[in-house]
Design a protein around this motif. Structure first.
Motif, short mmCIF file in Angstrom:
data_model
loop_
_atom_site.label_atom_id
_atom_site.label_comp_id
_atom_site.label_asym_id
_atom_site.label_seq_id
_atom_site.Cartn_x
_atom_site.Cartn_y
_atom_site.Cartn_z
N LEU A 21 0.83 -1.20 0.00
CA LEU A 21 0.00 0.00 0.00
C LEU A 21 0.86 1.25 0.00
O LEU A 21 0.52 2.25 -0.66
N ALA A 22 1.99 1.22 0.73
CA ALA A 22 2.89 2.36 0.73
C ALA A 22 3.48 2.61 -0.65
O ALA A 22 3.63 3.76 -1.09
N GLY A 23 3.81 1.54 -1.37
CA GLY A 23 4.31 1.70 -2.73
C GLY A 23 3.27 2.32 -3.65
O GLY A 23 3.59 3.20 -4.45
N ILE A 24 2.01 1.88 -3.52
CA ILE A 24 0.93 2.47 -4.33
C ILE A 24 0.76 3.94 -3.98
O ILE A 24 0.64 4.80 -4.85
N GLN B 21 1.46 9.85 -5.20
CA GLN B 21 1.90 11.19 -4.83
C GLN B 21 2.79 11.81 -5.90
O GLN B 21 2.78 13.03 -6.10
N ILE B 22 3.55 10.99 -6.59
CA ILE B 22 4.36 11.50 -7.69
C ILE B 22 3.46 11.89 -8.87
O ILE B 22 3.64 12.94 -9.50
N VAL B 23 2.45 11.05 -9.14
CA VAL B 23 1.53 11.33 -10.25
C VAL B 23 0.74 12.61 -9.99
O VAL B 23 0.52 13.42 -10.90
N ARG B 24 0.33 12.82 -8.75
CA ARG B 24 -0.55 13.95 -8.45
C ARG B 24 0.17 15.30 -8.54
O ARG B 24 -0.48 16.35 -8.51
N VAL C 33 -7.79 11.55 -11.47
CA VAL C 33 -6.45 10.97 -11.64
C VAL C 33 -6.07 10.13 -10.44
O VAL C 33 -5.63 8.97 -10.58
N ILE C 34 -6.22 10.69 -9.24
CA ILE C 34 -5.83 9.97 -8.02
C ILE C 34 -6.71 8.74 -7.83
O ILE C 34 -6.22 7.65 -7.50
N GLU C 35 -8.02 8.91 -8.01
CA GLU C 35 -8.92 7.77 -7.81
C GLU C 35 -8.58 6.63 -8.76
O GLU C 35 -8.51 5.46 -8.35
N THR C 36 -8.34 6.98 -10.02
CA THR C 36 -8.02 5.94 -11.01
C THR C 36 -6.72 5.23 -10.67
O THR C 36 -6.63 4.00 -10.75
N ALA C 37 -5.70 6.00 -10.27
CA ALA C 37 -4.40 5.41 -9.95
C ALA C 37 -4.50 4.51 -8.72
O ALA C 37 -3.91 3.42 -8.68
N LEU C 38 -5.23 4.95 -7.70
CA LEU C 38 -5.36 4.15 -6.49
C LEU C 38 -6.14 2.86 -6.76
O LEU C 38 -5.75 1.78 -6.29
N THR D 199 -14.50 -3.55 -4.17
CA THR D 199 -13.97 -3.20 -2.85
C THR D 199 -12.86 -2.15 -2.97
O THR D 199 -12.74 -1.27 -2.12
N ALA D 200 -12.06 -2.23 -4.02
CA ALA D 200 -11.01 -1.23 -4.21
C ALA D 200 -11.62 0.14 -4.45
O ALA D 200 -11.18 1.15 -3.86
#
Length: 348
Positions: free
Chosen positions: A269-272, A277-280, A291-296, A309-310
């Motif tokens: 989860l930390a890696g994700i 944070q770099i993408v944002r 963008v953040i929702e899609t990446a997560l 669930t994700a």
């Protein structure tokens, strides 16, 4: 006719106008979220069923962690001003933090707009404009340092477990280069400004552009001087506050995944989270909406979670870390229009 004081309470008509603007901002954010997430969400009924099955205890923990993240940033700001010789009440710093966060995640170029807003509000609270600029610059650099500290610590922990699948070293090299450049600038500033006077005469340039450039350079020089004058332990303190801000936000996301029972461990989860944070940092939309929702969601599903669930966990996290902060920040901005009180010894 004299202009009204900035601390004068606005008439009721202006109050209604500000509340209307706040409502419009909230509606705009909801619309942007709907556009950004269109076609990326599973069946609404299944999503609602998943959300209603979330653990209330873990949701409460996630809310407390997000509140701790906001408090860590506010504590950093108050510490910085105290280190620079300015005392501002804790509650006022917290209100400014909430208001600037709401601005940052709800308008285009939110980071720059929120920084300007914060400088103005701190000036109203008694801090010189130059020191407000210093805190904005230092907190931004400390944020990079805090993220780098977490990344290094996480990478060392993964090496201890004999794996580096969750964290890659390429972003770390970029972050380390920025941190090295920042440290070099601070050390250079300390050397250059050690024996020079704070105000030096400068030639007056002709024309509006020349005068503006001269004032801008003078302000940048004073900000660099004040930032370079911070003690080493002050820099460590603000970086520690920034790391606490990042960690509590990360743990908020972890609590949201636990609330939905996702099979994702903390290192993964930390890696994700750090990748997001770099993408944002690329301001494609206000607050990274879409963008953040899609990446997560992509990262969580790649780690073994189902799409439903994700998505539910990400929506819960974004509700706590983004969307709820907009009305809270708007209310804080309204409170900030009241006159500032001079802090006493009991406010320290």
């Amino acid at each position: 006719m004299p202009w009204p004081s900035p601390d004068t309470p606005p008439p009721s008509g202006r109050w209604r106008t500000r509340w209307l603007r706040l409502l419009l901002v909230v509606v705009a954010v909801v619309v942007l979220a709907a556009i950004g997430l269109r076609g990326r969400l599973p069946d609404p009924q299944e999503l609602l069923t998943s959300l209603t099955g979330a653990s209330a205890g873990w949701v409460a923990v996630a809310g407390l962690l997000q509140a701790g993240s906001i408090a860590a940033f506010a504590g950093q700001q108050q510490y910085l001003f105290a280190a620079l010789g300015v005392r501002i009440r804790r509650r006022r710093v917290l209100a400014i933090t909430l208001a600037r966060t709401a601005i940052s995640i709800s308008v285009p170029a939110g980071a720059a707009v929120s920084a300007g807003y914060a400088i103005r509000e701190y000036e109203r609270a008694g801090a010189p404009k130059e020191l407000g600029a210093v805190t904005a610059i230092v907190s931004g650099l400390a944020s990079i340092g805090g993220l780098a500290l977490i990344y290094v610590t996480g990478g060392a922990a993964l090496l201890g477990y004999g794996t580096t699948t969750s964290l890659t070293w390429r972003p770390l090299v970029v972050v380390a280069a920025i941190v090295g450049l920042t440290a070099g600038s601070v050390l250079l500033g300390r050397r250059l400004f050690r024996d020079t006077p704070s105000v030096q005469p400068a030639p007056v340039h002709e024309g509006r552009i020349g005068r503006y450039a001269q004032r801008l350079l003078a302000s940048a020089r004073e900000a660099w001087r004040a930032g370079a004058g911070l003690r080493v332990r002050d820099w460590w303190a603000v970086v520690a506050y920034a790391a606490a801000n990042w960690l509590t936000d990360l743990f908020c996301l972890a609590a949201c995944t636990h609330a939905l029972g996702l099979p994702v461990n903390l290192p993964a989860l930390a890696g994700i989270y750090l990748g997001v944070q770099i993408v944002r940092q690329v301001p494609l939309s206000p607050g990274g909406i879409g963008v953040i929702e899609t990446a997560l969601v992509a990262g969580l599903t790649a780690s073994g979670a189902t799409a439903i669930t994700a998505t539910a966990a990400v929506l819960l996290y974004r509700l706590l870390s983004c969307w709820l902060l907009i009305p809270l920040g708007g209310a804080a901005a309204v409170v900030l229009r009241r006159p500032a009180r001079v802090p006493t010894e009991h406010d320290a």
